[in-house]
Write an enzyme that holds these catalytic residues in place. Sequence first.
Site, PDB file in Angstrom:
ATOM      1  CG  ASP A   1      10.409  10.307  -5.429  1.00 18.75           C
ATOM      2  OD1 ASP A   1      11.202  11.180  -6.029  1.00 18.75           O
ATOM      3  OD2 ASP A   1       9.541  10.574  -4.760  1.00 18.75           O
ATOM      4  CE1 TYR A   2       5.361   3.140  -2.585  1.00 20.49           C
ATOM      5  CE2 TYR A   2       5.501   4.686  -0.826  1.00 20.49           C
ATOM      6  CZ  TYR A   2       4.962   3.672  -1.369  1.00 20.49           C
ATOM      7  OH  TYR A   2       3.973   2.865  -0.541  1.00 20.49           O
TER       8      TYR A   2
END
Length: 243
Positions: free
Chosen positions: A102-103
């Site tokens: 994820d980011y």
Amino acid sequence: MERLQKVIAHSGVASRRHAEQLILDGKVKVNGKIVRELGTKVGPNDDVEVNEVPLVKEVPVYFLHYKERGVISAVSDDKGRKTVTDYFPEVEERIYPIGRLDYDTSGLLLLTNDGEFANLLMHPRNEVEKVYVAKIKGILFRENVRKLERGIKLEDGMTAPAKMKVLSADKKKNTTIVEITIHEGKNRQVRRMFEAVGHPVIKLKRERYASLDLSGLQPGDSRELTPHEVKQLRTLAQSPGKK
């Protein structure tokens, strides 16, 4: 095996949506026969033609990338944010990440244009281990370690048992650094597992993927996998009872 429209899109002939329309319009052939079913799957030995022109099959390529925080694990982003494929401007093949980080998560990410290889590594039944190091809020006591080791019930089901190792704890800052090994790939799984036992993640990094690690790489760096490493990963994922 991959969906026909995905194969066409990866070849660069058309977008996924346009590829679907080409199939519906009867302009795509597989092994000499017109195919109109969107669910059709093809393998590396199938011959695909679009508008009577054969698709050029790319040579498979495999990369290990040290993903930085603040980067999207995707080929493109509708919000204009930086993606992992932006780090490969010289690569002509249409590569994409195997799974995702994820980011806000950094660490080891694999990219390829080999769909069969990607699916082999991502399928939960093949139990390819991924090792993360997390800095979490609070002091992680044995009770919650056991819960994580047994598996945590999340909204999308139970997680498989995890391997846990507490690396350090800072009572003054009220934080713990812990290593966790899983073989699944649920969305934001590690973060959600720790949140479920009351320890939100402050920082998260994937340190290892199967036998691969980040040795010699800095954030943002990449390298090609060696043929031996690719073979090792295939063998690992295909070997029953390997754990």
